[in-house]
Motif scaffolding. Structure first.
Motif, PDB file in Angstrom:
ATOM      1  N   LEU A 323     -27.020 -17.137  53.789  1.00  0.00           N
ATOM      2  CA  LEU A 323     -25.786 -18.166  53.906  1.00  0.00           C
ATOM      3  C   LEU A 323     -24.632 -17.490  54.688  1.00  0.00           C
ATOM      4  O   LEU A 323     -23.918 -17.981  55.631  1.00  0.00           O
ATOM      5  N   ALA A 324     -24.402 -16.245  54.188  1.00  0.00           N
ATOM      6  CA  ALA A 324     -23.140 -15.372  54.952  1.00  0.00           C
ATOM      7  C   ALA A 324     -23.382 -15.165  56.197  1.00  0.00           C
ATOM      8  O   ALA A 324     -22.620 -15.010  57.118  1.00  0.00           O
ATOM      9  N   LEU A 325     -24.841 -14.690  56.390  1.00  0.00           N
ATOM     10  CA  LEU A 325     -25.085 -14.236  57.912  1.00  0.00           C
ATOM     11  C   LEU A 325     -25.102 -15.600  59.109  1.00  0.00           C
ATOM     12  O   LEU A 325     -24.686 -15.261  59.893  1.00  0.00           O
ATOM     13  N   VAL A 326     -25.509 -16.420  58.254  1.00  0.00           N
ATOM     14  CA  VAL A 326     -25.317 -18.091  59.237  1.00  0.00           C
ATOM     15  C   VAL A 326     -23.704 -18.048  59.547  1.00  0.00           C
ATOM     16  O   VAL A 326     -23.575 -18.496  60.659  1.00  0.00           O
ATOM     17  N   ARG A 327     -23.169 -18.060  58.486  1.00  0.00           N
ATOM     18  CA  ARG A 327     -21.441 -18.191  58.622  1.00  0.00           C
ATOM     19  C   ARG A 327     -20.971 -17.333  59.530  1.00  0.00           C
ATOM     20  O   ARG A 327     -20.364 -17.772  60.524  1.00  0.00           O
ATOM     21  N   GLU A 328     -21.456 -15.946  59.756  1.00  0.00           N
ATOM     22  CA  GLU A 328     -20.935 -15.030  60.488  1.00  0.00           C
ATOM     23  C   GLU A 328     -21.225 -15.418  61.782  1.00  0.00           C
ATOM     24  O   GLU A 328     -20.523 -15.315  62.862  1.00  0.00           O
ATOM     25  N   GLY A 329     -22.492 -16.096  62.078  1.00  0.00           N
ATOM     26  CA  GLY A 329     -23.161 -16.209  63.409  1.00  0.00           C
ATOM     27  C   GLY A 329     -22.297 -17.339  63.962  1.00  0.00           C
ATOM     28  O   GLY A 329     -21.945 -17.691  65.117  1.00  0.00           O
ATOM     29  N   GLU A 330     -21.981 -18.495  63.029  1.00  0.00           N
ATOM     30  CA  GLU A 330     -21.284 -19.544  63.529  1.00  0.00           C
ATOM     31  C   GLU A 330     -19.916 -19.399  63.835  1.00  0.00           C
ATOM     32  O   GLU A 330     -19.302 -19.771  65.181  1.00  0.00           O
TER      33      GLU A 330
END
Length: 335
Positions: A323-330
């Motif tokens: 989830l953290a990686l997805v948020r960073e990507g967004e």
């Protein structure tokens, strides 16, 4: 009564000395087993060959301590012709028991007798490589192959070479007696150094020596996986599993190959062949994260958490990471 005990101990000691005096003096520094006086009541061997034959017989019968003792006995004969072979057998016994210091000592003594003992050089390469000393391991593997080329009378030996090209490896001579594990070990080292084409050349030589080696086939498959050739990776890995269907490493590699190809359901099915479903789901999520696909990992990690509470902690940590990686990507997309 006290006097009787003293006499009994003295007589026992004299008997042991008498038995020992019937054969040459033994150096038991390479022995590590149950008390020697409990091993055999036979007459001492009269020749080096007889001692080795006794060792071979004991080893095939599963009496490893007696085999070790008999091989050590064979070393006590002056001008022995097979000392390096006996020391190799002694080293293999200690290596199989995890006693690497004694194995290393036996192998080192064997090389003093015969610096070109291919089997000894190969095992030293294995010991050092597995202990993390890659350079020393590589050196011994190369020496093993060099010694094998000398056996063939190959004038182009490896004394001044480091086998840095696939062509050099392909030109080496080999047969069923050649050091399969030295070639395989050098293949693993080349893969670690990200020289996959060189690694595959070493594996090809290993397979020419033993075509049915599941271990080598597994390593070949993983080498092609790391180089991005998933078709060949899958072919070799499936061939390895055909030889050994329960090989955990090959199963894991096959699952990774399917994940790389986007065949997630097949990856889950393969993982599930040797672990329970929640662990398989967690593994899929974890490796999807490593492959840079955290968004795809999330639903599988959530399933792992929902399916079995004992995996909650591990899978939840992986889920938080995804989830953290997805948020960073967004966030980076918005900038």
């Amino acid at each position: 009564m006290k006097g009787l005990k003293v006499v009994t101990v003295t007589l026992s000691t004299l008997l042991l000395v008498a038995c020992a005096s019937q054969e040459p003096s033994l150096d038991t520094s390479l022995y590590d087993g149950k008390p020697i006086d409990t091993l055999s009541s036979e007459e001492p061997p009269k020749t080096e060959k007889e001692a080795i034959m006794r060792g071979d017989t004991a080893l095939s019968a599963g009496n490893v301590d007696l085999a070790l003792y008999e091989y050590i006995r064979s070393l006590s004969f002056e001008n022995g012709q097979f000392r390096d072979r006996s020391l190799y057998n002694i080293g293999r016994i200690h290596q199989s028991r995890g006693n690497l210091p004694l194995a290393d000592k036996a192998y080192s003594l064997a090389l003093e007798e015969n610096p070109n003992n291919v089997q000894v050089l190969e095992q030293l390469g294995s010991i050092y490589s597995k202990s993390g000393d890659i350079n020393q391991g590589k050196s011994y593997f190369l020496k093993a192959i060099n010694a094998d080329q000398i056996r063939f009378g190959n004038s182009e030996t490896l004394v001044s070479k480091d086998l840095q090209s696939s062509k050099e490896v392909a030109e080496l001579k080999s047969d069923a007696k050649s050091p399969e594990f030295a070639y395989m070990g050098l293949g693993v080292i080349a893969d670690l150094e990200k020289d996959h084409s060189l690694a595959q050349a070493f594996y090809k030589q290993a397979l020419s020596i033993e075509p049915n080696s599941a271990k080598t086939l597994t390593n070949v498959g993983y080498s092609f996986y790391m180089s991005g050739d998933y078709r060949k990776a899958q072919r070799f890995t499936l061939e390895a599993l055909d030889k050994d269907p329960g090989d955990d490493k090959a199963l894991n590699n096959l699952a990774l190959i399917y994940l790389a190809k986007g065949e997630i359901t097949r990856a889950i099915n393969v993982f599930s062949r040797h672990m329970d479903k929640p662990e398989a789901l967690n593994n899929v999520g974890y490796f999807l994260i490593l492959q840079g696909k955290p968004d795809q990992a999330i639903p599988y990690l959530q399933q792992a958490i929902d399916t079995k509470s004992t995996y909650y902690k591990v899978a939840n940590e992986n889920l938080e990471r995804a989830l953290a990686l997805v948020r960073e990507g967004e966030a980076s997309d918005k900038q």
